[in-house]
Design a protein around this motif. Structure first.
Motif, PDB file in Angstrom:
ATOM      1  N   THR A 104     -19.525  38.542   2.911  1.00  0.00           N
ATOM      2  CA  THR A 104     -19.878  37.119   3.004  1.00  0.00           C
ATOM      3  C   THR A 104     -18.593  36.314   2.945  1.00  0.00           C
ATOM      4  O   THR A 104     -17.743  36.569   2.081  1.00  0.00           O
ATOM      5  CB  THR A 104     -20.783  36.725   1.815  1.00  0.00           C
ATOM      6  N   SER A 114     -24.280  40.450  -2.457  1.00  0.00           N
ATOM      7  CA  SER A 114     -23.405  40.070  -1.325  1.00  0.00           C
ATOM      8  C   SER A 114     -22.237  41.042  -1.172  1.00  0.00           C
ATOM      9  O   SER A 114     -21.471  40.925  -0.211  1.00  0.00           O
ATOM     10  CB  SER A 114     -22.867  38.643  -1.538  1.00  0.00           C
ATOM     11  N   ALA A 163     -22.482  35.612  -6.786  1.00  0.00           N
ATOM     12  CA  ALA A 163     -22.278  35.698  -5.333  1.00  0.00           C
ATOM     13  C   ALA A 163     -20.775  35.827  -5.073  1.00  0.00           C
ATOM     14  O   ALA A 163     -19.969  35.692  -6.003  1.00  0.00           O
ATOM     15  CB  ALA A 163     -22.844  34.456  -4.655  1.00  0.00           C
TER      16      ALA A 163
END
Ligand SMILES: NC(=O)c1c(N)nc(OC2CCCC2)nc1O[C@@H]1CCC[C@@H]1O
Length: 332
Positions: A254, A160, A224
């Motif tokens: 993100t 990400s 993430a």
């Protein structure tokens, strides 16, 4: 009395009262921005607590102020100095305290109405990402807020985190690196299978996966990120936190989609109710809600205290009910 002349129970009860006193003074200093004691008084009591806990390690509690200090940097990592310090946040634990924050903020700004951007408080590890002409060149941990660990090689393995932005911007962004709950469960199964100690929670697992020197270990841990801040808003061309989040997404980052612009405490309280209920259904851990003054100009007007911004506050959920579940299991 010198700690060596104390019984464990005497030390434990003295430590408990010192913790309560220190927490009260921290609240005054970090949240109300109105300390009632001099720093040296705080430091003396803090030192007494350290002495008690050093003499009786069994009395240390995870919420003790001595356990909350910013992470020091580990040996083996090169150091990164944060040009703009990576601040943490004051905490509040009730809507009443949140209302006090709102009243104080309105007063500081001389405004009767304010817009806030409200976000989930992701329970991970704060990271900083530096891009030059759109290329990812350096990533680091928050460390103590001024000096962090260079973990660029580890962060390059996280899907990400874009290697290149959609625009050739030279910018530093910040966010939270976290381990999704499913990845955490899988990791602990593997830990047990390999006869290794399981990680206590997803936050520790994320920290343990980043603050080690082998990028392959990081790559295997399915980490993430959610990006939520930049040290240089001028480069983004936005006037609010909510617009900045949309801009981070445009650039390839993100962001956490559950942010909401709120116009008053009722809106904020409704958001808190929603996510208190939905917390267990989220695929990642959160430990509260972050309430930020939405306007960047007003954030700048409010500025920061030595450790935390005056323009934002973290509403923390009560400690996880997990303990009661474990007690039930032991009980049965
Ligand atoms: N954990 C979070 O989801 C979060 C967030 N959504 N927004 C911020 O805003 C920053 C901006 C300047 C100071 C704090 N901080 C967050 O986490 C902080 C980072 C360091 C300590 C807190 O965990």
């Amino acid at each position: 009395k010198p700690v060596t002349e104390l019984t464990k129970s005497a030390a434990s009860s003295e430590a408990a009262s010192l913790r309560a006193q220190l927490d009260e003074w921290r609240q005054e200093y970090y949240v109300n921005d109105a300390p009632t004691v001099e720093d040296h008084t705080y430091d003396m009591v803090y030192q007494r607590l350290l002495d008690l806990e050093a003499a009786f390690p069994a009395i240390v509690t995870s919420d003790s102020p001595t356990q909350q200090v910013g992470d020091v940097t580990l040996p083996g990592f090169s150091k990164v100095s944060h040009a703009v310090p990576m601040l943490s946040m004051g905490d509040v634990f009730s809507i009443e305290e949140l209302s006090a924050f709102e009243a104080r903020t309105k007063q500081n700004l001389g405004q009767s109405e304010l817009d806030y951007n409200v976000e989930l408080k992701i329970d991970g590890l704060a990271i900083s990402l530096v891009y030059e002409n759109g290329i990812f060149v350096q990533g680091s941990t928050r460390g103590d807020g001024n000096i962090g660990e260079d973990i660029t090689a580890n962060l390059r393995t996280i899907k990400s985190i874009p290697k290149q932005l959609t625009e050739p911007l030279s910018i530093e962004v910040r966010g939270e690196c976290y381990m999704p709950k499913a990845a955490f469960a899988k990791l602990n199964e593997r830990q047990e299978a390999d006869g290794k100690a399981p990680f206590a929670n997803p936050r520790n697992a994320a920290a343990g996966s980043l603050r080690q020197l082998d990028p392959q270990v990081t790559a295997d841990r399915e980490l993430a990120t959610f990006i939520y801040y930049t040290a240089n808003f001028d480069d983004l061309g936005v006037a609010s936190q909510s617009d900045a989040l949309a801009r981070y997404e445009e650039l390839g980052f993100t962001i956490n989609p559950h942010y909401r612009v709120c116009h008053n405490m009722d809106d904020i309280a409704a958001y808190i109710d929603t996510y208190t209920d939905q917390r267990e259904t989220l695929s990642y851990g959160i430990d509260g809600i972050v309430v930020k003054v939405n306007s960047i100009a007003q954030q700048d007007e409010l500025g920061n205290t030595v450790k935390v911004p005056r323009w934002e506050i973290a509403y923390k959920f009560p400690p996880d009910e997990q303990q009661t579940v474990i007690q039930d299991i032991e009980w049965t």
